[in-house]
Motif scaffolding. Structure first.
Motif, PDB file in Angstrom:
ATOM      1  N   LEU A  79     -47.610 -60.895 -32.859  1.00  0.00           N
ATOM      2  CA  LEU A  79     -47.106 -60.286 -34.075  1.00  0.00           C
ATOM      3  C   LEU A  79     -47.081 -58.762 -33.917  1.00  0.00           C
ATOM      4  CD1 LEU A  79     -46.456 -61.207 -37.006  1.00  0.00           C
ATOM      5  CD2 LEU A  79     -48.824 -60.669 -37.532  1.00  0.00           C
ATOM      6  N   PRO A  80     -45.906 -58.186 -33.649  1.00  0.00           N
ATOM      7  CA  PRO A  80     -45.839 -56.721 -33.560  1.00  0.00           C
ATOM      8  C   PRO A  80     -46.211 -56.115 -34.910  1.00  0.00           C
ATOM      9  CG  PRO A  80     -43.854 -57.740 -32.649  1.00  0.00           C
ATOM     10  CD  PRO A  80     -44.618 -58.827 -33.350  1.00  0.00           C
ATOM     11  N   CYS A  81     -47.015 -55.078 -34.895  1.00  0.00           N
ATOM     12  CA  CYS A  81     -47.482 -54.494 -36.156  1.00  0.00           C
ATOM     13  C   CYS A  81     -47.798 -53.004 -35.939  1.00  0.00           C
ATOM     14  CB  CYS A  81     -48.710 -55.237 -36.681  1.00  0.00           C
ATOM     15  SG  CYS A  81     -50.107 -55.211 -35.550  1.00  0.00           S
ATOM     16  N   ARG A  82     -48.181 -52.331 -37.008  1.00  0.00           N
ATOM     17  CA  ARG A  82     -48.472 -50.904 -36.926  1.00  0.00           C
ATOM     18  C   ARG A  82     -49.796 -50.646 -37.641  1.00  0.00           C
ATOM     19  NH1 ARG A  82     -47.216 -46.867 -40.093  1.00  0.00           N
ATOM     20  NH2 ARG A  82     -46.078 -48.299 -41.436  1.00  0.00           N
ATOM     21  N   LEU A  83     -50.674 -49.848 -37.013  1.00  0.00           N
ATOM     22  CA  LEU A  83     -51.947 -49.512 -37.642  1.00  0.00           C
ATOM     23  C   LEU A  83     -51.698 -48.559 -38.797  1.00  0.00           C
ATOM     24  CD1 LEU A  83     -54.809 -50.469 -36.701  1.00  0.00           C
ATOM     25  CD2 LEU A  83     -52.975 -50.851 -35.065  1.00  0.00           C
ATOM     26  N   VAL A  84     -52.330 -48.836 -39.940  1.00  0.00           N
ATOM     27  CA  VAL A  84     -52.156 -47.999 -41.119  1.00  0.00           C
ATOM     28  C   VAL A  84     -53.356 -47.071 -41.291  1.00  0.00           C
ATOM     29  CG1 VAL A  84     -51.898 -48.002 -43.632  1.00  0.00           C
ATOM     30  CG2 VAL A  84     -50.744 -49.749 -42.247  1.00  0.00           C
ATOM     31  N   SER A  85     -54.547 -47.645 -41.206  1.00  0.00           N
ATOM     32  CA  SER A  85     -55.745 -46.819 -41.310  1.00  0.00           C
ATOM     33  C   SER A  85     -56.850 -47.457 -40.489  1.00  0.00           C
ATOM     34  CB  SER A  85     -56.190 -46.714 -42.773  1.00  0.00           C
ATOM     35  OG  SER A  85     -56.580 -48.001 -43.229  1.00  0.00           O
ATOM     36  N   VAL A  86     -57.753 -46.599 -39.994  1.00  0.00           N
ATOM     37  CA  VAL A  86     -58.873 -47.096 -39.200  1.00  0.00           C
ATOM     38  C   VAL A  86     -60.129 -46.395 -39.694  1.00  0.00           C
ATOM     39  CG1 VAL A  86     -59.843 -47.344 -36.887  1.00  0.00           C
ATOM     40  CG2 VAL A  86     -57.356 -47.367 -37.187  1.00  0.00           C
ATOM     41  N   SER A  87     -61.093 -47.158 -40.182  1.00  0.00           N
ATOM     42  CA  SER A  87     -62.360 -46.563 -40.595  1.00  0.00           C
ATOM     43  C   SER A  87     -63.463 -47.128 -39.709  1.00  0.00           C
ATOM     44  CB  SER A  87     -62.647 -46.891 -42.059  1.00  0.00           C
ATOM     45  OG  SER A  87     -63.071 -48.235 -42.158  1.00  0.00           O
ATOM     46  N   ASP A  88     -64.725 -46.729 -39.982  1.00  0.00           N
ATOM     47  CA  ASP A  88     -65.838 -47.251 -39.195  1.00  0.00           C
ATOM     48  C   ASP A  88     -65.944 -48.760 -39.342  1.00  0.00           C
ATOM     49  OD1 ASP A  88     -66.418 -44.771 -38.351  1.00  0.00           O
ATOM     50  OD2 ASP A  88     -68.131 -44.446 -39.700  1.00  0.00           O
ATOM     51  N   ALA A  89     -65.600 -49.259 -40.499  1.00  0.00           N
ATOM     52  CA  ALA A  89     -65.824 -50.677 -40.786  1.00  0.00           C
ATOM     53  C   ALA A  89     -64.608 -51.537 -40.459  1.00  0.00           C
ATOM     54  CB  ALA A  89     -66.197 -50.861 -42.246  1.00  0.00           C
ATOM     55  N   GLU A  90     -63.422 -51.059 -40.842  1.00  0.00           N
ATOM     56  CA  GLU A  90     -62.265 -51.933 -40.659  1.00  0.00           C
ATOM     57  C   GLU A  90     -60.986 -51.157 -40.394  1.00  0.00           C
ATOM     58  OE1 GLU A  90     -62.158 -54.256 -44.242  1.00  0.00           O
ATOM     59  OE2 GLU A  90     -61.041 -52.709 -45.306  1.00  0.00           O
ATOM     60  N   ALA A 105     -61.757 -56.344 -38.655  1.00  0.00           N
ATOM     61  CA  ALA A 105     -62.950 -55.547 -38.360  1.00  0.00           C
ATOM     62  C   ALA A 105     -62.601 -54.441 -37.366  1.00  0.00           C
ATOM     63  CB  ALA A 105     -64.044 -56.439 -37.789  1.00  0.00           C
ATOM     64  N   ALA A 106     -63.190 -53.261 -37.560  1.00  0.00           N
ATOM     65  CA  ALA A 106     -62.900 -52.119 -36.694  1.00  0.00           C
ATOM     66  C   ALA A 106     -63.212 -52.439 -35.236  1.00  0.00           C
ATOM     67  CB  ALA A 106     -63.691 -50.902 -37.157  1.00  0.00           C
ATOM     68  N   SER A 107     -64.203 -53.316 -35.007  1.00  0.00           N
ATOM     69  CA  SER A 107     -64.553 -53.685 -33.624  1.00  0.00           C
ATOM     70  C   SER A 107     -63.376 -54.361 -32.920  1.00  0.00           C
ATOM     71  CB  SER A 107     -65.765 -54.614 -33.617  1.00  0.00           C
ATOM     72  OG  SER A 107     -65.483 -55.757 -34.391  1.00  0.00           O
ATOM     73  N   HIS A 108     -62.432 -54.898 -33.686  1.00  0.00           N
ATOM     74  CA  HIS A 108     -61.252 -55.521 -33.095  1.00  0.00           C
ATOM     75  C   HIS A 108     -60.133 -54.512 -32.845  1.00  0.00           C
ATOM     76  CE1 HIS A 108     -63.273 -59.171 -34.034  1.00  0.00           C
ATOM     77  NE2 HIS A 108     -62.231 -59.943 -33.849  1.00  0.00           N
ATOM     78  N   ALA A 109     -60.346 -53.281 -33.273  1.00  0.00           N
ATOM     79  CA  ALA A 109     -59.259 -52.293 -33.185  1.00  0.00           C
ATOM     80  C   ALA A 109     -59.719 -51.033 -32.463  1.00  0.00           C
ATOM     81  CB  ALA A 109     -58.756 -51.963 -34.590  1.00  0.00           C
ATOM     82  N   GLU A 110     -60.676 -51.201 -31.548  1.00  0.00           N
ATOM     83  CA  GLU A 110     -61.178 -50.033 -30.822  1.00  0.00           C
ATOM     84  C   GLU A 110     -60.062 -49.389 -30.014  1.00  0.00           C
ATOM     85  OE1 GLU A 110     -64.708 -51.100 -28.615  1.00  0.00           O
ATOM     86  OE2 GLU A 110     -65.744 -51.498 -30.515  1.00  0.00           O
ATOM     87  N   GLY A 111     -60.003 -48.061 -30.071  1.00  0.00           N
ATOM     88  CA  GLY A 111     -58.998 -47.339 -29.302  1.00  0.00           C
ATOM     89  C   GLY A 111     -57.682 -47.165 -30.055  1.00  0.00           C
ATOM     90  N   PHE A 112     -57.571 -47.745 -31.245  1.00  0.00           N
ATOM     91  CA  PHE A 112     -56.338 -47.599 -32.020  1.00  0.00           C
ATOM     92  C   PHE A 112     -56.526 -46.532 -33.096  1.00  0.00           C
ATOM     93  CE2 PHE A 112     -55.957 -51.809 -30.234  1.00  0.00           C
ATOM     94  CZ  PHE A 112     -54.629 -51.859 -29.865  1.00  0.00           C
ATOM     95  N   SER A 113     -55.455 -45.833 -33.401  1.00  0.00           N
ATOM     96  CA  SER A 113     -55.520 -44.845 -34.479  1.00  0.00           C
ATOM     97  C   SER A 113     -54.346 -45.103 -35.414  1.00  0.00           C
ATOM     98  CB  SER A 113     -55.468 -43.430 -33.893  1.00  0.00           C
ATOM     99  OG  SER A 113     -54.437 -43.346 -32.948  1.00  0.00           O
TER     100      SER A 113
END
Ligand SMILES: Nc1ncnc2c1ncn2[C@@H]1O[C@H](COP(=O)(O)OP(=O)(O)OP(=O)(O)O)[C@@H](O)[C@H]1O
Ligand SMILES: [Mg+2]
Length: 362
Positions: free
Chosen positions: A243-254, A267-275
């Motif tokens: 599923l192509p998608c775009r990151l909207v926001s990344v915080s410590d938690a999610e 969960a933010a742990s699934h999005a490490e390295g993304f901004s």
């Protein structure tokens, strides 16, 4: 001294016409382990096996068999038994002569040869067929002779290159169980090659997934499925939605992401390295998607329209289409989903994003 490995491959490179077929590969095979090289056609599986067996020489890197450096040792001095991609039995020799071949080459005395050949044929459950020629055997029987011929020399490791690819599906399942039983009983280190993921998942202690001459991930089967290290592994092992998608926001938690006007969080742990703003691809398996009645507030993955059902016996795959046209596959056990979510109807989609993987868009 650390652990002794049956096979250690260290930084091995092998090219053909300037193109690497095995590209800086390192691999340690544990004693008694059943390790599988899995990957698509042309990814370098046979080449890596031939380097370990000694039929090819690397341009760079070293190979050890039980701590002994063998990079430039000829094949017959490596204590390796090999079953080739096409069996390669000698057609003009009997089964017994085929199995005896490696022992003769090693100058084992004749009476001992007879005993060991009989034992090896017993091991693969063909004790009565020693006098036949390969032509007089079925594919499955030829396969077992090839295995007996590899095991009879008491090798430190046996290499099997797609041994079941020419065998029909029902017999293949039987041969797989049998191979696993023999391997356990003999306790021999086994390096197995296949491009069939279900064969790899069912037989192996560990699997090395290869692509373009490299090992992408070396893990236990369940780890490959639950924790793929790369997008290639995620799509090669098991069924998966991309599923192509775009990151909207990344915080410590999610992290929040967006696709086709739908927002979801993981969960933010699934999005490490993304901004925020990163283009990404979310990988989610069909069994982690659940369809709900339209309007159900538990739908964290938007609403869609049911497209088609594919009944698979133990489960139904339901294809649903979002308003922007993208299609996802959801998997429901049994066949109840066919009646509950008829084609053309609206449904809510719920995704278990704990079990989803986010990789950068390539
Ligand atoms: N003798 C050779 N000469 C030139 N190129 C070769 C040779 N052997 C292999 N290659 C190339 O090296 C790459 C890896 O080949 P290899 O046979 O190792 O793949 P494989 O993973 O075993 O594939 P398959 O599943 O089809 O058996 C391929 O691109 C192949 O064309
Ligand atoms: Mg091959």
């Amino acid at each position: 001294m650390g652990e002794t490995f049956s096979v250690s491959v260290e930084g091995v490179l092998k090219s053909f016409d300037g193109t690497p077929a095995v590209n800086d590969v390192s691999l340690k095979v544990r004693k008694g382990e059943f390790l599988t090289l899995l990957g698509p056609s042309g990814c370098g599986k046979t080449t890596l096996l031939n380097l370990i067996a000694g039929f090819l020489q690397p341009e760079r890197g070293e190979i050890f068999i039980e701590n002994e450096l063998v990079t430039h040792t000829p094949p017959y001095l490596r204590s390796i038994g090999m079953v080739f991609q096409n069996y390669a039995l000698f057609p003009h020799m009997t089964v017994a002569q085929n199995v005896a071949f490696g022992l003769k080459m090693r100058k084992v005395p004749a009476p001992k040869i007879a005993k060991r050949v009989a034992d090896a044929l017993e091991m693969v459950r063909l004790p009565h067929l020693g006098a036949r020629t390969p032509r007089q055997l079925s594919g499955g029987q030829q396969q077992r002779v090839a295995l007996a011929r590899a095991l009879v020399i008491n090798p430190k490791v046996v290499l099997l290159d797609e041994p079941f690819s020419a065998i029909d599906k029902n017999l293949r399942a039987e041969m797989q169980v049998e191979l696993k039983q023999i391997q356990k009983r003999v306790g021999i280190t086994t390096l197995f090659v296949t491009h069939d993921q279900s064969e790899a998942l069912s037989l192996s202690d560990r699997i090395a997934v290869m692509s373009h001459g490299r090992i992408e991930q070396l893990s236990e089967p369940a780890q490959l499925y639950r924790n793929p290290a790369t997008s290639f592994v995620a799509s090669f092992i098991g069924d998966i939605n991309k599923l192509p998608c775009r990151l909207v926001s990344v915080s410590d938690a999610e992290a929040a992401f967006e696709f086709g006007g739908i927002q979801a969080r993981l969960a933010a742990s699934h999005a490490e390295g993304f901004s925020p703003g990163s283009e990404a691809v979310l990988y989610v398996r069909p069994e982690e998607l659940t369809l709900l009645d339209a309007g159900d507030p538990a739908a964290n993955f938007g609403a869609a329209t049911v497209d088609t059902h594919v009944y698979q016996g133990t489960h139904v795959d339901v294809y649903v289409r979002y308003d922007d046209g993208r299609v996802l596959r959801a998997r429901h056990p049994g066949f109840e989903a066919i009646e509950r979510f008829p084609a053309g109807g609206r449904v809510g989609v719920s995704a278990n994003l704990e079990r989803a993987f986010l990789f950068p868009a390539s």
